[in-house]
Enzyme design. Structure first.
Site: not given
Length: 420
Positions: A106, A376, A406, A408
């Site tokens: 991300c 996103h 954040c 993954g």
């Protein structure tokens, strides 16, 4: 090279600064049914790269030495498709401009911007582009879970290894349960995200950061059957924002990841398609080229930090303090925060852990909405957030901004930027 320490040093201008001359993005649209569902990620990249040249007409494209593209889901890491897109885009000199891709899930395009900034700071290059692209419509078939992976990892005795392929929705539920983030609070954040994004659209606040995309669109029914002929469309706006969405509507949605869960389709980020790009160069180079009037701001530094994969959403609450401490900054030195709303659970946890509840209420955190409303598109999100941050700081007059998300598999990343 040492980082600046303290607000005065962070704000000070120096010839070695890595400055940003443009930060643009395509509209962010819903995967599978949004306006860009039939576009290719490299098509979106080409669009935003061309827009970057158009936004900087006094820069000779031959001076752009390298392009880093954040991408998560593309085949072969997106490197060949992205290079093809660069070569295809009118204006670039492929004998002088190179390209590579970066994947930090991300945070991929924030990582791409960081990498180009590091290349400039260490004098490997003088001018570069940090970008990101993603079509989750085309490439999200495995839900970002690897299909062909060493079996020993799937059966590993190390929980943190197995948890790297845990559903992101379950990590959201873990954060909600462990840190007491209620369903009601999550829904309230989602309502506010849509309300703020809706206001930004009405006021035209996204207009300077968005570049239109000319592409194809095929209407289909719920079974995927074509309806009518394929159309040519010009996409100019984000299409995931739900103006007027209510708490009552969100409360009616069923949990998305576990029967008794708190995360729903309404308080989680949207699966999206889009691209974004930022043009960076050394300040001394901008001065030599007579481009100082084009400078929007500067990249200061970024930091990454690890956390447990099964609660990956807490990453910003670790990465942001790490970075601010490295720079000798305090929360009160920051004028605008862009914290990715992967899930309302983790976004709220991070806001509370960072002591930013007052800033959230005052509109200093995600003032124009976040990923719950905007979407996103994994590989493009970081650069999208930088675009929104830089244009937002120019509009409101703030100086220091933070972008964070954040990641993954259990990480967080944060970047500090300063408005010119």
């Amino acid at each position: 090279m040492s980082l600046p320490r303290g607000l005065k040093s962070v704000l000070a201008k120096a010839p070695t600064d890595v400055v940003i001359l443009s930060a643009l993005r395509t509209p962010i649209t819903r995967s599978y049914k949004g306006s860009l569902k039939d576009a290719y990620p490299e098509e979106l990249l080409s669009t935003v790269l061309k827009a970057t040249l158009d936004a900087n007409p006094n820069l000779d494209p031959k001076l752009i030495e390298d392009v880093a593209v954040g991408v998560v889901l593309n085949e072969l890491g997106g490197s060949k498709a992205a290079r093809m897109a660069l070569n295809h885009t009118p204006g670039f000199d492929t004998s002088s401009t190179s390209l590579y891709t970066a994947n930090r899930a991300c945070a991929s395009s924030l990582q791409a911007i960081t990498l180009v900034a590091a290349q400039i700071k260490t004098e490997m290059i003088s001018v570069g582009i940090g970008a990101g692209m993603e079509s989750m419509t085309r490439n999200y078939g495995t839900r970002a879970i690897p299909v062909d992976v060493w079996p020993e990892l799937k059966e590993s005795e190390v929980k943190e290894a197995r948890d790297c392929v845990m559903s992101m929705g379950i990590t959201s539920e873990n954060v909600a349960e462990r840190y007491n983030v209620s369903r009601e609070d999550q829904d309230a954040l989602a309502v506010e995200s849509h309300a703020r994004a809706s206001r930004a659209v009405r006021e035209g606040w996204f207009d300077k950061e968005i570049v239109s995309v000319n592409t194809r669109f095929q209407e289909v029914d719920r079974q995927g059957n074509k309806i009518g002929e394929e159309q040519r469309v010009t996409v100019t706006k984000d299409d995931g924002i739900r103006e007027g969405v209510s708490l009552e509507k969100l409360a009616s949605l069923k949990p998305a990841f576990k029967p008794d869960g708190r995360s729903t389709a309404g308080n989680s980020s949207q699966v999206s398609d889009g691209a974004a790009a930022a043009l960076l160069m050394r300040r001394s180079t901008a001065t030599e080229l007579g481009l100082t009037g084009q400078i929007m701001g500067k990249f200061v530094a970024s930091a990454v930090a690890g956390c447990k994969p099964d609660e990956m959403g807490i990453g910003p609450a670790i990465a942001i303090p790490k970075l601010l401490n490295q720079l000798g900054l305090k929360n009160e030195d920051v004028d605008r925060w862009e914290i990715n709303e992967a899930f309302a659970s983790q976004a709220l946890y991070c806001v509370r852990e960072l002591g930013l509840e007052k800033e959230l209420a005052e509109g200093k955190v995600n003032p124009d909405g976040g990923a719950i409303a905007l979407g996103h598109p994994l590989g493009a999100t970081g650069a999208r957030m930088v675009s929104t941050l830089m244009h937002g700081l120019q509009r409101t007059g703030g100086e220091v901004g933070v972008v964070s998300m954040c990641i993954g598999t259990g990480m967080g990343m944060a970047g500090v930027f300063v408005r010119e």
